[in-house]
Motif scaffolding. Structure first.
Motif, PDB file in Angstrom:
ATOM      1  N   PRO A  87      32.847  12.061 -30.435  1.00 40.23           N
ATOM      2  CA  PRO A  87      33.542  13.358 -30.380  1.00 40.23           C
ATOM      3  C   PRO A  87      33.628  14.070 -31.730  1.00 40.23           C
ATOM      4  CG  PRO A  87      34.699  11.756 -29.031  1.00 40.23           C
ATOM      5  CD  PRO A  87      33.618  11.006 -29.751  1.00 40.23           C
ATOM      6  N   ASN A  88      33.642  13.310 -32.826  1.00 36.60           N
ATOM      7  CA  ASN A  88      33.840  13.930 -34.140  1.00 36.60           C
ATOM      8  C   ASN A  88      32.632  13.861 -35.070  1.00 36.60           C
ATOM      9  OD1 ASN A  88      36.615  14.568 -33.600  1.00 36.60           O
ATOM     10  ND2 ASN A  88      37.130  12.420 -33.979  1.00 36.60           N
ATOM     11  N   TYR A  89      31.699  12.943 -34.797  1.00 34.89           N
ATOM     12  CA  TYR A  89      30.635  12.706 -35.771  1.00 34.89           C
ATOM     13  C   TYR A  89      29.266  12.569 -35.114  1.00 34.89           C
ATOM     14  CZ  TYR A  89      34.577  11.494 -38.824  1.00 34.89           C
ATOM     15  OH  TYR A  89      35.749  11.534 -39.551  1.00 34.89           O
ATOM     16  N   ILE A  90      28.247  12.806 -35.949  1.00 31.36           N
ATOM     17  CA  ILE A  90      26.853  12.516 -35.610  1.00 31.36           C
ATOM     18  C   ILE A  90      26.371  11.462 -36.598  1.00 31.36           C
ATOM     19  CG2 ILE A  90      24.504  13.450 -35.548  1.00 31.36           C
ATOM     20  CD1 ILE A  90      25.790  16.148 -34.783  1.00 31.36           C
ATOM     21  N   TYR A  91      25.678  10.439 -36.100  1.00 31.09           N
ATOM     22  CA  TYR A  91      25.246   9.335 -36.963  1.00 31.09           C
ATOM     23  C   TYR A  91      23.722   9.274 -37.018  1.00 31.09           C
ATOM     24  CZ  TYR A  91      30.071   7.695 -36.844  1.00 31.09           C
ATOM     25  OH  TYR A  91      31.436   7.591 -36.985  1.00 31.09           O
ATOM     26  N   ILE A  92      23.210   9.236 -38.257  1.00 34.90           N
ATOM     27  CA  ILE A  92      21.769   9.170 -38.493  1.00 34.90           C
ATOM     28  C   ILE A  92      21.499   8.021 -39.462  1.00 34.90           C
ATOM     29  CG2 ILE A  92      19.751  10.412 -39.379  1.00 34.90           C
ATOM     30  CD1 ILE A  92      21.336  13.022 -38.792  1.00 34.90           C
ATOM     31  N   PRO A  93      20.598   7.091 -39.139  1.00 38.58           N
ATOM     32  CA  PRO A  93      20.307   5.989 -40.056  1.00 38.58           C
ATOM     33  C   PRO A  93      19.733   6.480 -41.386  1.00 38.58           C
ATOM     34  CG  PRO A  93      19.500   5.500 -37.863  1.00 38.58           C
ATOM     35  CD  PRO A  93      19.901   6.941 -37.855  1.00 38.58           C
ATOM     36  N   THR A  94      20.050   5.766 -42.448  1.00 44.17           N
ATOM     37  CA  THR A  94      19.528   6.102 -43.768  1.00 44.17           C
ATOM     38  C   THR A  94      18.050   5.752 -43.859  1.00 44.17           C
ATOM     39  OG1 THR A  94      20.228   3.948 -44.589  1.00 44.17           O
ATOM     40  CG2 THR A  94      21.756   5.796 -44.906  1.00 44.17           C
ATOM     41  N   GLU A  95      17.432   6.125 -44.989  1.00 43.43           N
ATOM     42  CA  GLU A  95      16.004   5.907 -45.176  1.00 43.43           C
ATOM     43  C   GLU A  95      15.625   4.431 -45.036  1.00 43.43           C
ATOM     44  OE1 GLU A  95      18.136   7.621 -46.849  1.00 43.43           O
ATOM     45  OE2 GLU A  95      17.269   9.236 -48.050  1.00 43.43           O
ATOM     46  N   ASP A  96      16.490   3.520 -45.502  1.00 43.15           N
ATOM     47  CA  ASP A  96      16.187   2.093 -45.441  1.00 43.15           C
ATOM     48  C   ASP A  96      16.812   1.406 -44.230  1.00 43.15           C
ATOM     49  OD1 ASP A  96      18.855   2.119 -46.095  1.00 43.15           O
ATOM     50  OD2 ASP A  96      18.589   1.251 -48.101  1.00 43.15           O
ATOM     51  N   ASN A 146      15.619  10.201 -35.318  1.00 43.15           N
ATOM     52  CA  ASN A 146      16.361   8.940 -35.278  1.00 43.15           C
ATOM     53  C   ASN A 146      17.859   9.232 -35.174  1.00 43.15           C
ATOM     54  OD1 ASN A 146      16.921   6.243 -35.314  1.00 43.15           O
ATOM     55  ND2 ASN A 146      16.317   5.884 -37.426  1.00 43.15           N
ATOM     56  N   LEU A 147      18.237   9.847 -34.065  1.00 41.58           N
ATOM     57  CA  LEU A 147      19.656  10.114 -33.821  1.00 41.58           C
ATOM     58  C   LEU A 147      20.285   8.845 -33.260  1.00 41.58           C
ATOM     59  CD1 LEU A 147      22.132  11.887 -33.625  1.00 41.58           C
ATOM     60  CD2 LEU A 147      21.185  12.928 -31.560  1.00 41.58           C
TER      61      LEU A 147
END
Length: 464
Positions: free
Chosen positions: A392-401, A386-387
């Motif tokens: 350019p600076n960050y990678i975002y991944i949704p939390t468990e909920d 679940n990417l």
């Protein structure tokens, strides 16, 4: 570039005099069908350019066949020559050559430990890197395993001891590796059936390349991606056993497809007289090994635990099996043989697909009515790719909920800047705990408050 008679004479003389490819001159004579090399020498045995070229091409093809086209004999001999002259002028008179070899490896490969090296030695090691001197050849010369390029020392006396000494150095150098307690490439070298100076050179090259692939986080991504590109996707879902598809004993396999093509979960079940059905869930990857054969890499559930804890893999954690590449995408037989020595894994794994519907029904009944025992269930995991976004600076991944996002700074961990949107990135759940998973980097970070703070990971409501 046109190669002249003198160059072929030089190369063939080196091969004959140093016993580089064969341990004895008699073996070389038999291979080239030239029984008088030992008495007449190369120049008299192969008196024309055509005969010299033909003899060398036979040896060139033999090395290409041995290494599946990984090695070019011409380039290797030129590297040998260059390394010898540098060694002769700079390192031949060094005391404690084993330690010098170890220091050279530590200087050249991660984590680049200079230690207490003197200025002169640092200067020599820098020259080796700047001039592109071949490290495996230099190591073998320091250990007095390979003679000089122009040597005439005679037949190899004790190749087994040479292998043992060289591999002892490589094992000492690689000990403490984050990923393997003993590199699989070292184990493979110990089992080499055709021990020669060339085969030892080849194995050392492979060991060092393997070590470099895993020694730095930024290299792991490329290694993992390369392996993924070699996955073989077969239709092997269903029941299998090791008794020719019949009910000859009460153990069987249940294989199901995982997320990626070529990856599977393989449950091995064993029923006892008390109606207990014990199951271990292995992770299975099918890989094209590059020479037209199929490799099955199996990981014990404890292997994932060790990876999550940052501990190196042990013999118990994983195994490699090989078989001929199936001609059918849905094979009914997979006769695997173990690739390397192991104290834990069976020598062969002769799998037959269960096609008898009555046996299918029996296995399904056992799974629904027996007392299920899973001794390693706490190490089984679920992966949720679940990417959400890459900036350019960050990678975002949704939390468990799915109410917030984990904001992972690329600068905090080496290799994160290589992550692509279609990579296996997301959350992994093991034993009730969640981890941020970066599969291509073999990186799994607990989502505890302390671990998140350690890596500068924040919980945010939106992409910045």
């Amino acid at each position: 570039m046109k190669i002249g008679q003198e160059k072929y004479e030089e190369w063939l003389s080196c091969i004959a005099n140093t016993r580089f490819l064969f341990n004895t001159i008699a073996e070389l004579e038999e291979f080239l069908e030239a029984p008088s090399i030992h008495s007449n020498g190369i120049k008299r045995c192969f008196s024309s350019l055509q005969r010299l070229r033909s003899a060398f091409r036979d040896l060139h093809c033999e090395i290409a066949d041995q290494t599946k086209d990984e090695c070019d004999l011409k380039s290797i001999l030129e590297d040998y020559k260059k390394a010898w002259y540098f060694f002769r002028d700079n390192l031949a008179r060094r005391t404690d050559p084993f330690m010098v070899a170890l220091e050279l490896l530590q200087f050249t490969y991660p984590p680049y430990n200079i230690g207490k090296l003197g200025k002169k030695k640092i200067g020599i090691f820098n020259e080796i890197e700047q001039q592109g001197i071949n490290i495996p050849f230099t190591i073998l010369m320091l250990l007095k395993i390979i003679p000089g390029y122009d040597s005439k020392n005679g037949d190899v006396a004790d190749i087994d001891t040479h292998f043992a000494n060289a591999l002892a150095l490589l094992e000492k150098f690689t000990e403490g590796s984050e990923f393997f307690s003993t590199l699989p490439a070292i184990i493979a070298a110990r089992e080499e059936p055709n021990k020669t100076r060339f085969r030892l050179f080849y194995h050392i090259t492979n060991i060092l390349n393997t070590y470099a692939s895993y020694a730095e986080q930024e290299n792991i991504y490329g290694t993992s991606s390369q392996i993924k590109n070699s996955y073989v996707d077969l239709d092997i879902d269903g029941f299998w056993n090791e008794c020719d598809g019949k009910l000859s004993h009460t153990s069987f396999w249940h294989i199901t497809r995982a997320k990626d093509a070529g990856s599977y979960f393989a449950y091995h079940w064993q029923k006892d007289a008390d109606n207990n059905l014990t199951g271990i869930c292995y992770t299975l990857f099918l890989i094209n090994d590059g020479d037209g054969r199929l490799t099955a890499y199996m990981q014990h559930p404890e292997g994932m635990k060790h990876r999550m804890q940052g501990l190196p893999y042990t013999d118990h954690d994983h195994v490699w099996y090989k078989t001929d590449m199936p001609t059918d995408d849905a094979p009914n037989k997979l006769p695997f043989n173990r690739y390397m020595a192991s104290q834990c894994w069976q020598k062969s794994l002769n799998l037959t697909r269960v096609t008898d519907q009555n046996l299918w029904s029996i296995y399904q009944k056992w799974l629904s009515t027996c007392n299920i025992v899973k001794p390693f269930s706490c190490y089984e995991y679920e992966f949720y790719p679940n990417l959400y976004a890459i900036t350019p600076n960050y990678i975002y991944i949704p939390t468990e909920d799915n109410k917030q996002l984990y904001q992972v700074p690329k600068s905090e961990i080496e290799g994160l800047d290589q992550i692509q949107i279609d990579d296996n990135v997301g959350l992994m759940k093991m034993n009730g705990k969640y981890f941020l998973a970066f599969d291509e980097l073999l990186l799994y970070l607990p989502t505890t408050k302390g671990e998140l703070q350690k890596h500068g990971i924040k919980l945010v409501d939106s992409v910045e």
